[in-house]
Motif scaffolding. Structure first.
Motif, mmCIF file in Angstrom:
data_model
loop_
_atom_site.group_PDB
_atom_site.id
_atom_site.type_symbol
_atom_site.label_atom_id
_atom_site.label_comp_id
_atom_site.label_asym_id
_atom_site.label_seq_id
_atom_site.Cartn_x
_atom_site.Cartn_y
_atom_site.Cartn_z
ATOM 1 N N SER A 17 0.835 -1.203 0.000
ATOM 2 C CA SER A 17 0.000 0.000 0.000
ATOM 3 C C SER A 17 0.870 1.253 0.000
ATOM 4 O O SER A 17 2.002 1.228 0.481
ATOM 5 C CB SER A 17 -0.931 0.001 1.212
ATOM 6 O OG SER A 17 -0.188 0.048 2.412
ATOM 7 N N ALA A 59 -4.251 2.250 -5.515
ATOM 8 C CA ALA A 59 -4.293 3.601 -6.061
ATOM 9 C C ALA A 59 -3.005 4.298 -5.636
ATOM 10 O O ALA A 59 -2.502 4.078 -4.531
ATOM 11 C CB ALA A 59 -5.513 4.347 -5.534
ATOM 12 N N ALA A 64 -6.621 7.608 -1.328
ATOM 13 C CA ALA A 64 -7.646 7.020 -2.186
ATOM 14 C C ALA A 64 -8.259 5.774 -1.552
ATOM 15 O O ALA A 64 -9.422 5.473 -1.772
ATOM 16 C CB ALA A 64 -7.064 6.686 -3.551
ATOM 17 N N HIS A 65 -7.500 5.014 -0.776
ATOM 18 C CA HIS A 65 -7.989 3.832 -0.062
ATOM 19 C C HIS A 65 -8.620 2.800 -0.988
ATOM 20 O O HIS A 65 -9.611 2.172 -0.626
ATOM 21 C CB HIS A 65 -8.991 4.221 1.026
ATOM 22 C CG HIS A 65 -8.452 5.200 2.004
ATOM 23 N ND1 HIS A 65 -7.479 4.882 2.918
ATOM 24 C CD2 HIS A 65 -8.739 6.501 2.205
ATOM 25 C CE1 HIS A 65 -7.194 5.934 3.646
ATOM 26 N NE2 HIS A 65 -7.936 6.942 3.225
ATOM 27 N N THR A 66 -8.081 2.645 -2.176
ATOM 28 C CA THR A 66 -8.628 1.672 -3.104
ATOM 29 C C THR A 66 -7.551 0.750 -3.641
ATOM 30 O O THR A 66 -6.379 1.112 -3.724
ATOM 31 C CB THR A 66 -9.342 2.351 -4.289
ATOM 32 O OG1 THR A 66 -8.433 3.249 -4.920
ATOM 33 C CG2 THR A 66 -10.570 3.111 -3.851
ATOM 34 N N LEU A 68 -7.164 -2.532 -6.710
ATOM 35 C CA LEU A 68 -7.739 -3.298 -7.814
ATOM 36 C C LEU A 68 -7.139 -4.691 -7.848
ATOM 37 O O LEU A 68 -5.931 -4.850 -7.626
ATOM 38 C CB LEU A 68 -7.405 -2.650 -9.153
ATOM 39 C CG LEU A 68 -8.166 -1.421 -9.591
ATOM 40 C CD1 LEU A 68 -7.525 -0.846 -10.850
ATOM 41 C CD2 LEU A 68 -9.615 -1.742 -9.846
ATOM 42 N N LEU A 78 -12.716 -3.698 -7.593
ATOM 43 C CA LEU A 78 -12.258 -2.544 -6.836
ATOM 44 C C LEU A 78 -12.598 -2.783 -5.367
ATOM 45 O O LEU A 78 -13.756 -3.034 -5.024
ATOM 46 C CB LEU A 78 -12.949 -1.279 -7.339
ATOM 47 C CG LEU A 78 -12.617 0.016 -6.621
ATOM 48 C CD1 LEU A 78 -11.167 0.412 -6.893
ATOM 49 C CD2 LEU A 78 -13.563 1.112 -7.070
ATOM 50 N N TRP A 79 -11.575 -2.693 -4.507
ATOM 51 C CA TRP A 79 -11.725 -2.958 -3.076
ATOM 52 C C TRP A 79 -11.523 -1.675 -2.285
ATOM 53 O O TRP A 79 -10.693 -0.855 -2.631
ATOM 54 C CB TRP A 79 -10.691 -3.986 -2.634
ATOM 55 C CG TRP A 79 -10.762 -5.276 -3.376
ATOM 56 C CD1 TRP A 79 -10.145 -5.575 -4.557
ATOM 57 C CD2 TRP A 79 -11.489 -6.437 -3.011
ATOM 58 N NE1 TRP A 79 -10.453 -6.854 -4.944
ATOM 59 C CE2 TRP A 79 -11.277 -7.409 -4.007
ATOM 60 C CE3 TRP A 79 -12.311 -6.748 -1.925
ATOM 61 C CZ2 TRP A 79 -11.836 -8.673 -3.950
ATOM 62 C CZ3 TRP A 79 -12.875 -8.014 -1.876
ATOM 63 C CH2 TRP A 79 -12.639 -8.967 -2.878
ATOM 64 N N ASP A 80 -12.261 -1.554 -1.185
ATOM 65 C CA ASP A 80 -12.099 -0.438 -0.256
ATOM 66 C C ASP A 80 -11.116 -0.877 0.823
ATOM 67 O O ASP A 80 -11.427 -1.741 1.639
ATOM 68 C CB ASP A 80 -13.446 -0.073 0.367
ATOM 69 C CG ASP A 80 -13.367 1.117 1.303
ATOM 70 O OD1 ASP A 80 -12.252 1.507 1.720
ATOM 71 O OD2 ASP A 80 -14.428 1.659 1.629
ATOM 72 N N PRO A 88 -16.506 -6.296 -3.004
ATOM 73 C CA PRO A 88 -15.833 -5.453 -4.000
ATOM 74 C C PRO A 88 -16.820 -4.968 -5.051
ATOM 75 O O PRO A 88 -17.888 -5.557 -5.248
ATOM 76 C CB PRO A 88 -14.816 -6.398 -4.624
ATOM 77 C CG PRO A 88 -15.471 -7.736 -4.513
ATOM 78 C CD PRO A 88 -16.214 -7.706 -3.196
ATOM 79 N N ARG A 89 -16.430 -3.911 -5.714
ATOM 80 C CA ARG A 89 -17.197 -3.420 -6.856
ATOM 81 C C ARG A 89 -16.584 -4.037 -8.102
ATOM 82 O O ARG A 89 -15.375 -3.909 -8.335
ATOM 83 C CB ARG A 89 -17.102 -1.898 -6.908
ATOM 84 C CG ARG A 89 -17.942 -1.306 -7.980
ATOM 85 C CD ARG A 89 -17.977 0.214 -7.838
ATOM 86 N NE ARG A 89 -18.137 0.772 -9.146
ATOM 87 C CZ ARG A 89 -17.561 1.879 -9.563
ATOM 88 N NH1 ARG A 89 -16.797 2.571 -8.752
ATOM 89 N NH2 ARG A 89 -17.767 2.315 -10.771
#
Length: 108
Positions: A17, A59, A64-66, A68, A78-80, A88-89
């Motif tokens: 991260s 990201a 951004a806290h995202t 992929l 896409l994960w938070d 996930p989205r």
């Protein structure tokens, strides 16, 4: 130095991260595993892909806290990073010869 155990198949990629607090490993076992970088403690096991997870990327900006992931199942998720238990989205399915290739292709 820590040994991160948990995958049942080959690891395909690692990502750290932007804030250097966590590392994520993806694997042919169909999971992405989240670990605290400082002590190697497992944080989450992400199991939404239907087959191997080929690629992972955060990201670029730490606020951004995202994150992929791209799977061999041709999905981009896409994960938070603030809530690993949230679903996930699914951004899109990639079809054709490059399905599941990499995060770079998905972000393009």
């Amino acid at each position: 130095q820590h040994t991160l155990r948990g995958h049942s198949a080959e690891i395909t990629e690692l990502a750290i991260s932007p804030d250097n607090r966590i590392v994520v490993s993806t694997s042919n076992d169909g999971t992405a595993r989240v670990w605290r970088l400082a002590d190697g403690v497992p944080v989450a096991v992400l199991c939404s892909h239907k087959s191997a997870v080929n690629s992972v990327s955060f990201a670029a900006h730490s606020e951004a806290h995202t994150m992929l992931t791209v799977g061999a199942d041709a999905s981009v998720m896409l994960w938070d990073a603030r809530d690993w238990e949230a679903a996930p989205r699914v951004l899109r399915a990639i079809h054709g010869p490059h399905a599941g290739a990499s995060v770079a292709a998905a972000a393009a």
